[in-house]
Design an enzyme around this catalytic site. Structure first.
Site, short mmCIF file in Angstrom:
data_model
loop_
_atom_site.label_atom_id
_atom_site.label_comp_id
_atom_site.label_asym_id
_atom_site.label_seq_id
_atom_site.Cartn_x
_atom_site.Cartn_y
_atom_site.Cartn_z
N TYR A 176 -6.96 -9.57 7.53
CA TYR A 176 -7.47 -10.94 7.34
C TYR A 176 -8.07 -11.13 8.57
CZ TYR A 176 -4.47 -11.52 3.15
OH TYR A 176 -3.89 -11.43 1.87
N ASP A 192 4.60 -13.36 -2.99
CA ASP A 192 4.12 -14.23 -4.19
C ASP A 192 4.92 -13.47 -5.35
OD1 ASP A 192 2.80 -15.92 -3.08
OD2 ASP A 192 0.81 -15.24 -3.80
N LYS A 235 2.41 1.70 4.29
CA LYS A 235 1.69 2.63 3.51
C LYS A 235 1.44 4.11 4.41
CE LYS A 235 -0.15 3.81 -0.56
NZ LYS A 235 0.72 4.15 -1.53
N ASP A 245 3.76 -0.01 -2.63
CA ASP A 245 3.79 0.23 -3.85
C ASP A 245 5.31 0.42 -4.56
OD1 ASP A 245 3.64 2.71 -2.65
OD2 ASP A 245 2.38 3.77 -4.08
#
Length: 365
Positions: free
Chosen positions: A143, A253, A193, A225
């Site tokens: 970000y 979320d 990851k 994942d």
């Protein structure tokens, strides 16, 4: 001894003004019941700031926040500004305030209250008893990395977003998560990851090193994942999840929706020390803005987090939380929590019920 606290309030866009108004009334109720006072200063952020000030984060807003003991934020964004260039998007203001205030740790609890089990889209036996915390790194990662948009040598429109993490950034958030896990059930899952990303391999290495300082906390690693899948399959296995910025944005979320409505989830974004910014997890919901039907409970619960983490008012925070649960136990619902919209309460009605329940608790104390 009563105290006076300075609170910066940034209502933002969409339903932000409506839900923040109810949260401020809860602070007023705390004043009536305890004598603690809250000096509130309002500032603009997001789309409304773009319209009024020509920037999503005016310097005056940053200063108001820096002068405060804590910040309460509503929501930012809306389709009105979707086609703006990057520096004039509402979300840029949100990223900017986090950076300006040094808010590096985002805490997002996801707790399934017994009276809301049926509101979840998952089976009751899967979500009943869920009580987890997602700790998200907030000021680093993709970000905040360098961003490029250009035409490559083949004439193709091309975009780049750079993902960078320093060791000290990772250690800071990992230690915060270990401290939180130590106060809960002493189980921490670090999500990365590492099978693909070098930044994740650094993340895992630092987590292992820091974990040696917390022998009483069980540390495990999980690929992002796999974690996303397990959150839906068996969410009760999790206690505290810590992860980098983008993974945390997505997973928090997902965890929020376990509870039936994102309108119920509060969050805290903490700096070093006790300073923090508090906001609901949900967005500005422009489709229902101005209709008086938004759920204010996530914002009210964010006030409770603010009292607990930044202002050291644990008893008052508990009174707010207990009032929210009591109102829900009594069967009261906003539209996002019930299929029977004819009986759904509006924003102001729900806020009023919470304050009335707070008063009952105070009188019976």
């Amino acid at each position: 001894m009563t105290k006076t606290f300075k609170i910066a309030v940034l209502p933002g866009d969409g339903i932000g003004t409506e839900i923040v108004a109810e949260a401020v009334k809860v602070l007023e109720a705390v004043t009536e019941q305890t004598g603690h006072s809250f000096e509130i200063s309002y500032g603009r952020i997001g789309g409304c700031a773009i319209d009024e000030d020509g920037t999503p984060l005016p310097e005056a807003t940053v200063q108001i926040c820096k002068d405060a003991d804590a910040v309460l934020l509503g929501a930012v964004g809306g389709p009105k500004w979707d086609n703006n260039p990057g520096h004039l998007r509402p979300e840029t203001g949100l990223l900017g305030i986090r950076k300006a205030l040094g808010l590096f740790a985002n805490l997002r609890p996801a707790t399934m209250h017994k009276s809301l089990v049926e509101a979840s889209s998952l089976k009751p036996e899967v979500v009943s008893g869920v009580d987890l915390m997602v700790v998200r790194e907030l000021t680093g990662g993709i970000y905040f990395g360098e961003k490029k948009r250009y035409t490559d040598e083949n004439g193709q429109d091309t975009a780049e977003d750079l993902l960078i993490y320093r060791e000290d950034e990772v250690e800071r958030i990992i230690r915060s998560a270990f401290d939180i896990a130590r106060k809960r059930n002493k189980r921490l899952v670090s999500v990365d990851k590492a099978n693909v990303l070098e930044s994740s391999r650094l993340w895992r290495k630092v987590a292992e090193r820091v974990g040696a300082d917390y022998p009483d906390v069980e540390l495990t690693h999980q690929l992002v994942d796999s974690c996303a899948m397990q959150l839906v399959r068996a969410p009760k296995q999790f206690d505290v999840i810590v992860t980098e910025n983008m993974f945390g944005d997505i997973l928090s979320d997902e965890a929020a929706m376990l509870t039936g409505s994102i309108g119920m989830l509060s969050s805290a974004s903490l700096a070093e020390g006790s300073f923090g910014l508090y906001e609901p997890v949900h967005g500005s919901a422009p489709d229902i803005a101005g209709k008086g039907i938004a759920n204010p409970l996530a914002t009210i619960l964010s006030v409770a987090m603010m009292l607990r983490y930044s202002l050291n008012l644990d008893e008052e925070a508990g009174r707010i939380e207990n009032a929210v649960w009591a109102v829900l136990d009594a069967g009261h619902r906003t539209g996002d929590l019930t299929d029977d919209r004819s009986k759904a309460l509006g924003t102001v009605e729900m806020g009023q019920l919470v304050r009335e329940e707070m008063k009952k608790q105070f009188v019976s104390k």
